[in-house]
Design a protein around this motif. Sequence first.
Motif, PDB file in Angstrom:
ATOM      1  N   ALA A 190       0.822  -1.202   0.000  1.00 65.20           N
ATOM      2  CA  ALA A 190       0.000   0.000   0.000  1.00 65.20           C
ATOM      3  C   ALA A 190       0.862   1.261   0.000  1.00 65.20           C
ATOM      4  O   ALA A 190       0.564   2.238  -0.694  1.00 65.20           O
ATOM      5  CB  ALA A 190      -0.927  -0.009   1.214  1.00 65.20           C
ATOM      6  N   ALA A 220       2.766   1.591  -3.452  1.00 67.61           N
ATOM      7  CA  ALA A 220       1.918   1.425  -4.632  1.00 67.61           C
ATOM      8  C   ALA A 220       2.308   2.331  -5.801  1.00 67.61           C
ATOM      9  O   ALA A 220       2.311   1.874  -6.963  1.00 67.61           O
ATOM     10  CB  ALA A 220       0.450   1.649  -4.245  1.00 67.61           C
ATOM     11  N   PRO A 221       2.642   3.609  -5.580  1.00 67.63           N
ATOM     12  CA  PRO A 221       3.000   4.454  -6.737  1.00 67.63           C
ATOM     13  C   PRO A 221       4.241   3.994  -7.476  1.00 67.63           C
ATOM     14  O   PRO A 221       4.455   4.392  -8.636  1.00 67.63           O
ATOM     15  CB  PRO A 221       3.212   5.844  -6.106  1.00 67.63           C
ATOM     16  N   ARG A 259      -6.637  -1.105  -7.897  1.00 67.82           N
ATOM     17  CA  ARG A 259      -7.607  -0.591  -6.927  1.00 67.82           C
ATOM     18  C   ARG A 259      -7.554  -1.369  -5.611  1.00 67.82           C
ATOM     19  O   ARG A 259      -7.770  -0.806  -4.539  1.00 67.82           O
ATOM     20  CB  ARG A 259      -9.017  -0.629  -7.514  1.00 67.82           C
ATOM     21  N   TYR A 286      -4.207  -0.030  -3.933  1.00 71.90           N
ATOM     22  CA  TYR A 286      -4.426   1.341  -3.457  1.00 71.90           C
ATOM     23  C   TYR A 286      -5.528   1.376  -2.396  1.00 71.90           C
ATOM     24  O   TYR A 286      -5.489   2.194  -1.474  1.00 71.90           O
ATOM     25  CB  TYR A 286      -4.801   2.256  -4.619  1.00 71.90           C
ATOM     26  N   ARG A 343      -4.597   1.059   1.262  1.00 71.26           N
ATOM     27  CA  ARG A 343      -4.169   2.252   1.984  1.00 71.26           C
ATOM     28  C   ARG A 343      -5.278   2.766   2.892  1.00 71.26           C
ATOM     29  O   ARG A 343      -5.110   2.921   4.108  1.00 71.26           O
ATOM     30  CB  ARG A 343      -3.774   3.356   0.998  1.00 71.26           C
TER      31      ARG A 343
END
Length: 294
Positions: A47, A50-51, A89, A92, A95
Motif C-alpha cells: 500500500a 503502490a505508486p 484498486r 491502493y 491504503r
Amino acid sequence: MALAETSPAVAPKPKPQGYWSGVRARLVRDPLTMICLAVILALILSAILAPWLGLADPYRGSMIARLKPLGTEGHLLGTDEQGRDMLARLIYGGRLTLFIGLMPVVLAFFIGSVLGIVAGYVGGLTNTIIMRTVDVFFAFPSVLLAIAISGALGAGIVNSLVSLTIVFIPPLTRVAEAVTSGVRALDYIDAARATGAGAWTVIRVHVIGNVLSPIFVYATSLTSVCMILAAGLSFLGIGVRPPEPEWGLMLNTLRSAIYVNPWLSALPGVMIFITSLCLNLLSDGLRSAMNVRD
C-alpha cells in the motif's frame, strides 16, 4: 614435587533474558503468528509503495473494458464495473482500508488509556464520572453506534475516523480502569506514596509500565473489528466517498456484477477476510507471547 591443584572451570552464568527479549523469542517460535505478521507487513508495504509498483491508474476507467475476467491481458485481476484495473484498486484500496482500520484503534488506545488510568488510580468521584459516562456508550451495540455517529456526521474519511474512535474508546477505557485498579492496590504503590511521591510521579513511574501491556494486547484484538466496521460503513455509503478505492466501497459497487462475474465481485471481500483473519491470529499470538491472562 607437589602438584599444583587445578580448580574446575566455572561456566559463566547465562545472562538473564529481558521481558521483551522473551516476547520476541516466543513470537519467532510461533510459525502461524510469523506468517500472519508477514502477510500484514506485505499488505502495508504494497500500500505504501503502490505508486512505485508500476500499477495502472486506479481512477482511470474504460467503458469498453468493463468487467473483464481474471487473467485478462494487462489486467491480472480483471476490471471493475467502470473498467478500472482491479489489482491497482485493491492495492491502493489497502491504503484507506488499513488506515481507517488501524488509526481509530491507535487514537482510542491513547485516549482510553489516559481516561482509564486516571479513573482507576484516582477513584472516588472522578472514577464515577468517567466510568458512568463510558457505560452510556455500552448501551448501544458498536455497529449501530458507529452507523449512528457516521450518519449524523456525514460520509467522509475524517468522519469515519471520528465515529470509530468514539466507538472504541469505551472498551479500552474499561480495560485500562480495571487493570489500574488492580495495580493501585499493590504494596509497591503504597510504598511509593509513603515516600512522598505525588500522584503524577506514581502513575508515570510505577503504574503506566505495568498496565500498558494488557491494554495494548486488548487494543490489537480490536484492529480487525475496526477494519470490518470501517469497510461496513463504506459499504453502506456513509464511509469513504467514491471514486476513492476502498475495499468496503468496492464491495458495494461490485454488487451489481455478482451474477456476471462473481469471482471479480468477491475479491474485495476476500481481501477483507484475509486481513481481518491475519490481524486476529496476530493478536492471539501476541497475547500468548506476552503471557497476558484475563
